[in-house]
Design a protein around this motif. Structure first.
Motif, PDB file in Angstrom:
ATOM      1  N   SER A   1      29.461  45.427  31.861  1.00 15.87           N
ATOM      2  CA  SER A   1      29.712  44.343  32.713  1.00 15.87           C
ATOM      3  C   SER A   1      28.422  43.817  32.785  1.00 15.87           C
ATOM      4  N   GLY A   2      28.381  42.394  33.221  1.00 10.92           N
ATOM      5  CA  GLY A   2      26.929  41.706  33.562  1.00 10.92           C
ATOM      6  C   GLY A   2      26.208  42.417  34.721  1.00 10.92           C
ATOM      7  N   GLY A   3      26.988  43.036  35.710  1.00 14.34           N
ATOM      8  CA  GLY A   3      26.157  43.794  36.623  1.00 14.34           C
ATOM      9  C   GLY A   3      27.217  44.597  37.442  1.00 14.34           C
ATOM     10  N   MET A   4      26.776  45.555  38.173  1.00 10.96           N
ATOM     11  CA  MET A   4      27.627  46.550  39.142  1.00 10.96           C
ATOM     12  C   MET A   4      27.030  46.587  40.437  1.00 10.96           C
ATOM     13  N   VAL A   5      27.942  46.544  41.567  1.00 11.80           N
ATOM     14  CA  VAL A   5      27.521  46.608  42.757  1.00 11.80           C
ATOM     15  C   VAL A   5      28.404  47.645  43.472  1.00 11.80           C
ATOM     16  N   VAL A   6      27.751  48.422  44.213  1.00 13.78           N
ATOM     17  CA  VAL A   6      28.648  49.548  44.888  1.00 13.78           C
ATOM     18  C   VAL A   6      28.769  49.269  46.360  1.00 13.78           C
ATOM     19  N   ASN A   7      29.834  49.129  46.994  1.00 12.81           N
ATOM     20  CA  ASN A   7      30.296  49.014  48.360  1.00 12.81           C
ATOM     21  C   ASN A   7      29.935  47.430  48.783  1.00 12.81           C
ATOM     22  N   ASP A   8      29.951  46.647  47.952  1.00 10.69           N
ATOM     23  CA  ASP A   8      29.697  45.171  48.377  1.00 10.69           C
ATOM     24  C   ASP A   8      30.140  44.285  47.186  1.00 10.69           C
ATOM     25  N   ILE A   9      30.114  43.055  47.403  1.00  8.93           N
ATOM     26  CA  ILE A   9      30.651  41.900  46.508  1.00  8.93           C
ATOM     27  C   ILE A   9      29.445  41.074  46.565  1.00  8.93           C
ATOM     28  N   ALA A  10      28.970  40.910  45.374  1.00  7.29           N
ATOM     29  CA  ALA A  10      28.054  39.856  44.834  1.00  7.29           C
ATOM     30  C   ALA A  10      26.783  39.838  45.367  1.00  7.29           C
ATOM     31  N   ALA A  11      26.512  41.253  45.928  1.00  7.39           N
ATOM     32  CA  ALA A  11      25.321  41.228  46.746  1.00  7.39           C
ATOM     33  C   ALA A  11      24.015  41.322  45.663  1.00  7.39           C
TER      34      ALA A  11
ATOM     35  N   GLY B   1      25.905  37.758  32.678  1.00  6.90           N
ATOM     36  CA  GLY B   1      26.922  38.185  32.088  1.00  6.90           C
ATOM     37  C   GLY B   1      26.531  38.761  30.715  1.00  6.90           C
ATOM     38  N   VAL B   2      27.810  39.160  30.136  1.00  4.34           N
ATOM     39  CA  VAL B   2      27.559  40.187  28.680  1.00  4.34           C
ATOM     40  C   VAL B   2      28.902  39.497  27.989  1.00  4.34           C
ATOM     41  N   GLY B   3      28.627  39.341  26.782  1.00  2.24           N
ATOM     42  CA  GLY B   3      29.803  38.890  25.686  1.00  2.24           C
ATOM     43  C   GLY B   3      30.609  37.651  26.418  1.00  2.24           C
ATOM     44  N   HIS B   4      31.959  37.752  26.701  1.00  2.00           N
ATOM     45  CA  HIS B   4      32.776  36.877  27.308  1.00  2.00           C
ATOM     46  C   HIS B   4      32.362  36.091  28.591  1.00  2.00           C
ATOM     47  N   SER B   5      31.684  36.915  29.341  1.00  2.00           N
ATOM     48  CA  SER B   5      31.008  36.600  30.718  1.00  2.00           C
ATOM     49  C   SER B   5      29.763  35.636  30.736  1.00  2.00           C
ATOM     50  N   GLY B   6      29.080  35.674  29.440  1.00  2.00           N
ATOM     51  CA  GLY B   6      27.797  34.839  29.476  1.00  2.00           C
ATOM     52  C   GLY B   6      26.754  35.896  28.699  1.00  2.00           C
ATOM     53  N   MET B   7      25.669  35.157  28.201  1.00  6.99           N
ATOM     54  CA  MET B   7      24.646  36.058  27.464  1.00  6.99           C
ATOM     55  C   MET B   7      23.438  35.489  28.275  1.00  6.99           C
ATOM     56  N   GLY B   8      22.386  36.462  28.580  1.00  5.97           N
ATOM     57  CA  GLY B   8      21.104  36.141  28.951  1.00  5.97           C
ATOM     58  C   GLY B   8      20.937  36.777  30.482  1.00  5.97           C
TER      59      GLY B   8
END
Length: 248
Positions: free
Chosen positions: A174-184, A195-202
């Motif tokens: 995934s583009g990023g991963m967060v534990v115990n929160d959203i979008a932090a 992102g990565v792949g379908h969710s974007g590049m860079g």
């Protein structure tokens, strides 16, 4: 009891972003996996969150509208398709239905319980307040489900299980991963965001953003020995063998 407290915090954080701007945020969760035994509690906590924080929605300025009629119809269509196929749908407020209101494009936050993977609500990016809920009993099947689909922009995990955290961190993309929160992670200026792949590049933010938005211009000054003569015709077998060795 401690587990229930964690579930309450998870629901509050999930639906804070799923209701902010009516879910029209790229980092808002598209779907949620919930342990099967916790589903009834999850639903009640989601309803309570909306009731406590918004009350009614239709004339509440704190709850936004979908950007236009076309996108409202698109998201309402996802919910309607799930209903037509027999999946349980649960609006988290009863003052907005699927039919368009006369004065705005609002749509109530709506749970869709265990829709099939080929439902449009599971195959298309929602970018709105509808929330598919998938139940599970084995976290490894959750990881497998994530890996079967397009790469998500973000993956959110709620809990304290180190084995589960490591499983998702090392066995999903995934583009990023967060534990115990959203979008932090969007607030962490020194950590790459993207992102990565379908969710974007860079990736952006900090030095990663500087590299992404900059062009590294190469500059080379030739010394005494140039390789150009080796490329001149005639191309003998000896020369080709030398070139192959040099470039191999």
């Amino acid at each position: 009891m401690y587990r229930c407290k964690n579930l309450k915090a998870a629901v509050e954080r999930i639906f804070t972003f799923k209701t902010m701007n009516a879910g029209q945020i790229c980092l808002a969760p598209d779907y949620t996996f919930v342990q099967a035994e916790l589903l009834p509690q999850f639903i009640e906590l989601a309803k309570k969150f909306v009731a406590d924080n918004f009350g009614t929605l239709a004339d509440n300025d704190d709850y936004g509208s979908i950007i236009n009629e076309r996108h409202r119809a698109r998201i309402a269509g996802y919910i309607q398709e799930a209903m037509d196929r027999g999946y349980q749908t649960i609006p988290l407020s009863d003052d907005i239905g699927l039919e368009k209101l006369a004065h705005n494009h609002k749509l109530a936050p709506t749970l869709v319980i265990d829709p099939a993977d080929d439902c449009k609500i599971m195959t298309d990016e929602i970018f709105g307040p509808a929330m598919p809920i998938k139940t599970y009993t084995d976290i490894r099947k959750v990881a497998a489900h994530i890996n079967r689909g397009e790469r998500p922009l973000a993956l959110y995990y709620f809990g304290k299980s180190k084995p589960e955290i490591n499983l998702l961190k090392t066995n999903t993309t995934s583009g990023g991963m967060v534990v115990n929160d959203i979008a932090a992670h969007v607030l962490q200026d020194t950590m790459p965001l993207g992102g990565v792949g379908h969710s974007g590049m860079g990736s952006y933010h900090g030095f990663d953003g500087f590299r992404q938005l900059s062009h590294g211009k190469g500059f080379y000054k030739q010394g005494i020995l140039s390789l150009t003569p080796f490329f001149k015709a005639p191309h003998t077998d000896k020369m080709l063998a030398l070139l192959e060795k040099m470039m191999g």
